[in-house]
Scaffold this motif. Structure first.
Motif, PDB file in Angstrom:
ATOM      1  N   UNK A   1      -0.668   6.835 -12.914  1.00 46.55           N
ATOM      2  CA  UNK A   1      -0.172   5.480 -13.137  1.00 46.55           C
ATOM      3  C   UNK A   1      -1.296   4.434 -13.037  1.00 46.55           C
ATOM      4  N   UNK A   2      -2.403   4.726 -13.701  1.00 47.79           N
ATOM      5  CA  UNK A   2      -3.491   3.757 -13.753  1.00 47.79           C
ATOM      6  C   UNK A   2      -3.443   2.967 -15.055  1.00 47.79           C
ATOM      7  N   UNK A   3      -4.101   1.794 -15.044  1.00 48.26           N
ATOM      8  CA  UNK A   3      -4.136   0.908 -16.196  1.00 48.26           C
ATOM      9  C   UNK A   3      -3.036  -0.122 -16.150  1.00 48.26           C
TER      10      UNK A   3
ATOM     11  N   UNK B   1      -7.734  14.859 -14.952  1.00 48.34           N
ATOM     12  CA  UNK B   1      -6.297  14.841 -15.197  1.00 48.34           C
ATOM     13  C   UNK B   1      -5.857  13.382 -15.209  1.00 48.34           C
ATOM     14  N   UNK B   2      -5.260  12.955 -16.277  1.00 48.70           N
ATOM     15  CA  UNK B   2      -4.797  11.569 -16.399  1.00 48.70           C
ATOM     16  C   UNK B   2      -3.311  11.578 -16.709  1.00 48.70           C
ATOM     17  N   UNK B   3      -2.513  11.152 -15.735  1.00 47.20           N
ATOM     18  CA  UNK B   3      -1.064  11.212 -15.842  1.00 47.20           C
ATOM     19  C   UNK B   3      -0.457   9.810 -15.886  1.00 47.20           C
ATOM     20  N   UNK B   4       0.414   9.574 -16.854  1.00 48.08           N
ATOM     21  CA  UNK B   4       1.288   8.391 -16.904  1.00 48.08           C
ATOM     22  C   UNK B   4       0.498   7.068 -16.919  1.00 48.08           C
ATOM     23  N   UNK B   5      -0.579   7.023 -17.674  1.00 41.92           N
ATOM     24  CA  UNK B   5      -1.365   5.789 -17.748  1.00 41.92           C
ATOM     25  C   UNK B   5      -0.631   4.722 -18.539  1.00 41.92           C
ATOM     26  N   UNK B   6      -0.946   3.459 -18.257  1.00 40.10           N
ATOM     27  CA  UNK B   6      -0.235   2.345 -18.883  1.00 40.10           C
ATOM     28  C   UNK B   6      -0.678   2.105 -20.316  1.00 40.10           C
ATOM     29  N   UNK B   7      -1.896   2.498 -20.639  1.00 39.52           N
ATOM     30  CA  UNK B   7      -2.387   2.377 -22.018  1.00 39.52           C
ATOM     31  C   UNK B   7      -2.930   3.759 -22.410  1.00 39.52           C
TER      32      UNK B   7
ATOM     33  N   UNK C   1       0.811  -1.217   0.000  1.00 36.75           N
ATOM     34  CA  UNK C   1       0.000   0.000   0.000  1.00 36.75           C
ATOM     35  C   UNK C   1       0.847   1.271   0.000  1.00 36.75           C
ATOM     36  N   UNK C   2       1.998   1.182  -0.639  1.00 35.64           N
ATOM     37  CA  UNK C   2       2.860   2.338  -0.836  1.00 35.64           C
ATOM     38  C   UNK C   2       2.668   2.861  -2.260  1.00 35.64           C
ATOM     39  N   UNK C   3       2.553   4.168  -2.409  1.00 31.02           N
ATOM     40  CA  UNK C   3       2.389   4.765  -3.732  1.00 31.02           C
ATOM     41  C   UNK C   3       3.596   4.460  -4.603  1.00 31.02           C
ATOM     42  N   UNK C   4       3.351   4.027  -5.856  1.00 38.18           N
ATOM     43  CA  UNK C   4       4.433   3.689  -6.777  1.00 38.18           C
ATOM     44  C   UNK C   4       4.218   4.394  -8.106  1.00 38.18           C
ATOM     45  N   UNK C   5       5.295   4.526  -8.859  1.00 40.96           N
ATOM     46  CA  UNK C   5       5.247   5.146 -10.187  1.00 40.96           C
ATOM     47  C   UNK C   5       5.311   4.059 -11.252  1.00 40.96           C
ATOM     48  N   UNK C   6       4.452   3.062 -11.098  1.00 35.19           N
ATOM     49  CA  UNK C   6       4.330   1.944 -12.038  1.00 35.19           C
ATOM     50  C   UNK C   6       2.855   1.617 -12.180  1.00 35.19           C
ATOM     51  N   UNK C   7       2.394   1.432 -13.398  1.00 39.70           N
ATOM     52  CA  UNK C   7       0.988   1.120 -13.641  1.00 39.70           C
ATOM     53  C   UNK C   7       0.820  -0.350 -13.990  1.00 39.70           C
ATOM     54  N   UNK C   8       0.061  -1.075 -13.166  1.00 42.59           N
ATOM     55  CA  UNK C   8      -0.262  -2.477 -13.437  1.00 42.59           C
ATOM     56  C   UNK C   8      -1.547  -2.818 -12.694  1.00 42.59           C
TER      57      UNK C   8
END
Length: 306
Positions: free
Chosen positions: A133-135, A180-186, A86-93
């Motif tokens: 970082x969603x998706x 606002x949608x930032x750094x989405x995986x798709x 439950x730590x915020x990450x800069x990876x979308x999966x």
């Protein structure tokens, strides 16, 4: 440090998410028909990265899904990816956030809606929703994935998922002013078989397309910003307009501030007195840039070509 509350089951009764608590979506969590989710100002929701059991999720990732006939009442909401701790990450999966309406039939990535006039309309109201970082991206090819592919399982496991998805939502169901949608995986912002209106839309560096609009109409009144700076990824467009069930239209109102940087899109039409004419032929990778306030309304559209 804020308190953590994990939500792992469907939300079947109306409730309020309070300030001072960070809420974690662990699993495919749906806000049920007839249920109102109220979210206080500046609340953060985390969505856990990682694969889920197929019996527990149609998209195989944790996701927050507002079902047809549900209600969201929010001020400024922040939705981010996190790891198993439950730590915020800069990876979308993860499976991202979804809004399902009762305006039109729609289907995407195993999630679907069918118009049912016996059910209430959905209602989604917020001043701003910001996502990070969603998706989920396409998976890398590995010996394990090749073996799964041979069994026709790989497509189910590895198909990418957009960060922010809107399915079958009409204007009377939608009152979200800013996305606002930032750094989405798709794709950063995907709208399917819907008609919605926004004051502001900001998209920053998705892995794939900025706006993926499928047989829908999206109105933008005050500002549109899409940053798709050049990367090694090809077939990555500002606008990807699909027309399976009819034309797609992005309406930019007079006075709207437009700042876009990226490849415009294949087989997309632009009608504008202010914006320069883009190159939109197949497999085009020519960079397009515009930054200014529209003196006249503009329209990005496709009627019969994807």
């Amino acid at each position: 440090m804020s308190k953590i509350e994990v939500i792992s089951k469907h939300i079947k009764r109306s409730r309020t998410l309070k300030s001072g608590t960070t809420y974690v979506i662990h699993g495919e969590v749906r806000v049920a028909t007839g249920v109102k989710l109220t979210i206080k100002d500046k609340v953060t929701i985390l969505i856990v990265n990682g694969e889920l059991n197929k019996k527990k999720s149609c998209i195989l990732r944790s996701a927050l899904i507002f079902d047809q006939g549900s209600t969201l009442i929010a001020e400024r909401l922040y939705v981010k990816a996190c790891n198993a701790d439950y730590k915020v990450v800069k990876t979308a999966n993860n499976g991202g956030i979804w809004f399902l309406g009762n305006f039109s039939d729609a289907i995407k990535d195993g999630v679907s809606v069918k118009v049912n006039r016996k059910k209430p309309l959905s209602y989604f109201k917020a001043k701003m929703i910001a996502t990070y970082y969603l998706g989920r991206p396409d998976s890398l090819e590995t010996p394990e994935s090749i073996a799964l592919d041979a069994l026709d399982l790989q497509e189910d496991l590895d198909d990418d998922i957009d960060g922010f998805s809107v399915l079958g939502v009409g204007k009377s169901e939608w009152d979200i002013s800013e996305i606002r949608s930032y750094y989405s995986a798709d794709d950063a912002f995907d709208v399917t078989n819907s008609h919605i209106s926004l004051n502001r839309l900001e998209i920053k560096l998705p892995i794939e397309d900025g706006m993926n609009i499928s047989s829908s109409r999206v109105e933008i009144h005050k500002s549109l910003s899409i940053d798709l700076r050049k990367t090694k990824t090809k077939d990555r467009d500002l606008f990807d307009l699909e027309t399976d069930d009819g034309g797609s239209f992005v309406e930019l109102y007079r006075g709207c501030w437009v700042k876009v940087n990226g490849v415009f899109g294949d087989q997309v039409n632009l009608s504008s007195k202010d914006m320069p004419k883009p190159v939109t032929k197949d497999n085009n990778n020519r960079f397009y840039s515009f930054n200014g306030q529209l003196k006249s309304a503009a329209l990005v559209f496709s009627i019969d070509e994807d």
